[in-house]
Scaffold this active site. Structure first.
Site, mmCIF file in Angstrom:
data_model
loop_
_atom_site.group_PDB
_atom_site.id
_atom_site.type_symbol
_atom_site.label_atom_id
_atom_site.label_comp_id
_atom_site.label_asym_id
_atom_site.label_seq_id
_atom_site.Cartn_x
_atom_site.Cartn_y
_atom_site.Cartn_z
ATOM 1 N N SER A 232 15.108 -9.018 -12.940
ATOM 2 C CA SER A 232 15.267 -9.017 -11.484
ATOM 3 C C SER A 232 16.206 -10.144 -11.082
ATOM 4 O O SER A 232 16.046 -11.284 -11.534
ATOM 5 C CB SER A 232 13.892 -9.230 -10.849
ATOM 6 O OG SER A 232 14.041 -9.475 -9.469
ATOM 7 N N CYS B 194 -4.059 -11.994 -1.622
ATOM 8 C CA CYS B 194 -4.984 -11.884 -0.494
ATOM 9 C C CYS B 194 -5.149 -10.411 -0.162
ATOM 10 O O CYS B 194 -4.200 -9.758 0.210
ATOM 11 C CB CYS B 194 -4.394 -12.624 0.694
ATOM 12 S SG CYS B 194 -5.520 -12.713 2.065
ATOM 13 N N GLY C 158 13.159 -5.806 -9.871
ATOM 14 C CA GLY C 158 12.248 -5.740 -11.013
ATOM 15 C C GLY C 158 11.227 -4.616 -10.871
ATOM 16 O O GLY C 158 10.917 -3.922 -11.842
ATOM 17 N N ASN D 139 4.128 -14.198 -14.834
ATOM 18 C CA ASN D 139 4.627 -14.785 -13.589
ATOM 19 C C ASN D 139 3.736 -15.909 -13.060
ATOM 20 O O ASN D 139 4.193 -16.763 -12.322
ATOM 21 C CB ASN D 139 4.796 -13.706 -12.511
ATOM 22 C CG ASN D 139 3.634 -12.748 -12.454
ATOM 23 O OD1 ASN D 139 3.356 -12.044 -13.427
ATOM 24 N ND2 ASN D 139 2.941 -12.732 -11.342
HETATM 25 N N1 PLP Z 1 7.577 -8.445 -12.735
HETATM 26 C C1 PLP Z 1 7.280 -9.742 -12.655
HETATM 27 C C2 PLP Z 1 6.707 -10.440 -13.863
HETATM 28 C C3 PLP Z 1 7.492 -10.454 -11.482
HETATM 29 O O1 PLP Z 1 7.189 -11.751 -11.406
HETATM 30 C C4 PLP Z 1 8.039 -9.759 -10.360
HETATM 31 C C5 PLP Z 1 8.232 -10.445 -9.072
HETATM 32 O O2 PLP Z 1 7.464 -11.319 -8.715
HETATM 33 C C6 PLP Z 1 8.356 -8.399 -10.502
HETATM 34 C C7 PLP Z 1 8.107 -7.778 -11.709
HETATM 35 C C8 PLP Z 1 8.949 -7.628 -9.375
HETATM 36 O O3 PLP Z 1 10.310 -7.932 -9.205
HETATM 37 P P1 PLP Z 1 11.048 -7.646 -7.816
HETATM 38 O O4 PLP Z 1 10.537 -8.664 -6.845
HETATM 39 O O5 PLP Z 1 12.511 -7.808 -8.109
HETATM 40 O O6 PLP Z 1 10.721 -6.257 -7.419
#
Ligand code: PLP
Length: 386
Positions: A195, A320, A71, A147
């Site tokens: 992702s 953190c 992602g 997320n």
């Molecule tokens: N975008 C969102 C909303 C995500 O939750 C995450 C991963 O936590 C990412 C992008 C990044 O994806 P990746 O872990 O595959 O690099």
């Protein structure tokens, strides 16, 4: 000790069917998908099959799918692929750092970035996007699902506004893919990131949808893989896994939210009745998988650790940095006080979870919150009760 995993927004286990689909591509069918001999043709066919499955999940053409390492790379490719010095970009204050930090880097390169605020529900107002548009606006990037809270943005309306302003529209759909229906034409996006490891495929693989006709500058220089949009030998097992996971997610979607929504709703209904507790983003549309909840008077971090000791894996929204626990930028953007943001945890479900696990988790969270509050002098003095 029985372990229960409710942190599927961080990562999901690879489903058995996905692992089975991937298995031959580690050793028996190992060819480089760019080779012209039998071995290469075999893996090329597997990669193209996976591309068709991902395209099917997103409602696009296979040729519009670019495989990436995940992602983060998909978001970066979308953002740096279309915007640069002298351009204006519009994003939101609640994006994942894969977007926020890419935008910060664009600013350092001489790009002007507008960070839109969200309301108390965590939603971007499409009218704010309209007001922020400038003649120089090259890109609007707003996530589909958050997320931390699972809040779903009105991406279809934002897509229409971006089109009115003649700007590209990118949406980070990493937390939405496989959980809600996604259709690139309904959203009206030009770029969309997903992702693998958030939808039961392995870590280290993802994809970017790139609408036909989008001028995208590649980030990696090398061979002409992925139609010159992403150089580097394809991660065949990972791509096959992503394709299988996309196919399974599409099948599940065809049967409605089903199990997942029932599990999350039971969890939410039970936990929100605990005293001085609230669901973050409760009044917004959300993916049927995520619950972000605050328990006044306790530290989310302490709750996560105490629950882990009892076998329940959840997380906080907080990052953190330099030894200090910063309150989540997502929750504070929604208007939560830093203390309330710090008292939040996220419980996120996956396909492997069961109602029995939900019932155990409810009891564990309730007893642990009560115990931590007993230990909190502020709580005992009733200073933080509302
Ligand atoms: N975008 C969102 C909303 C995500 O939750 C995450 C991963 O936590 C990412 C992008 C990044 O994806 P990746 O872990 O595959 O690099």
């Amino acid at each position: 000790m029985r372990r229960i995993y409710f942190d599927n927004s961080a990562t999901t286990p690879v489903l058995p069917e996905v692992l089975e689909a991937m298995r031959p591509y580690f050793s028996e069918s190992f060819g480089n998908a760019s080779s012209i001999h039998h071995h290469g043709q075999e893996t090329r066919a597997a990669v193209e099959g996976a591309r068709a499955s991902v395209a099917n999940l997103l409602g696009c053409r296979p040729s519009e799918v670019v495989f990436t390492s995940g992602g983060t790379e998909a978001d970066n490719l979308a953002i740096f692929g279309v915007a640069g010095a002298g351009d204006h970009v519009i994003t939101s204050s609640v994006e994942h750092h894969a977007v926020l930090n890419a935008c910060k880097h664009l600013e350092e390169q001489g790009c002007d970035v507008t960070y839109l605020r969200v309301d108390g529900r965590g939603l971007v107002n499409p009218d704010d996007v309209r007001r922020a548009l400038q003649p120089a606006t090259k890109l609007v990037t707003v996530m589909t699902a958050n997320n931390e809270t699972g809040v779903l943005q009105p991406v279809d309306e934002i897509g229409r506004v971006a089109a009115e302003g003649d700007a590209y529209f990118h949406t980070d759909a990493v937390q939405a893919a496989g959980k809600v229906p996604l259709n690139v034409d309904a959203i009206g996006c030009d770029l969309l990131a997903i992702s693998g490891h958030k939808l039961h495929a392995p870590q280290g693989v993802g994809a970017l949808y790139v609408r036909k006709g989008t001028t995208l500058e590649a980030m990696l220089y090398g061979g002409r893989h992925e139609r010159s949009r992403r150089a580097g030998t394809e991660n065949v097992p990972g791509i096959v896994g992503l394709g299988k996971a996309a196919e399974l997610a599409g099948n599940r979607r065809a049967h409605g939210d089903g199990n997942m929504a029932a599990l999350r709703d039971r969890l939410e209904q039970a936990l929100r009745h605990i005293e001085s507790t609230g669901v973050n983003g409760a009044d917004a549309p959300r993916v049927p998988q995520t619950l972000s909840i605050h328990f006044d008077g306790i530290e989310g971090e302490a709750l996560v650790i105490a629950l882990d000791l009892k076998g329940l894996a959840v997380s906080t929204g907080a990052a953190c940095s330099s030894g200090a626990i910063e309150p989540s930028h997502v929750l504070t953007s929604m208007g939560l006080t830093p203390d309330r943001a710090r008292s939040s945890i996220r419980l996120s479900l996956g396909e492997q979870n069961t109602m029995e696990e939900v019932e155990i988790a409810i009891a564990l969270v309730a007893e642990t919150v009560a115990r931590l509050r007993e230990l909190s002098p502020a709580w005992r003095k009733a200073e933080v009760r509302v």
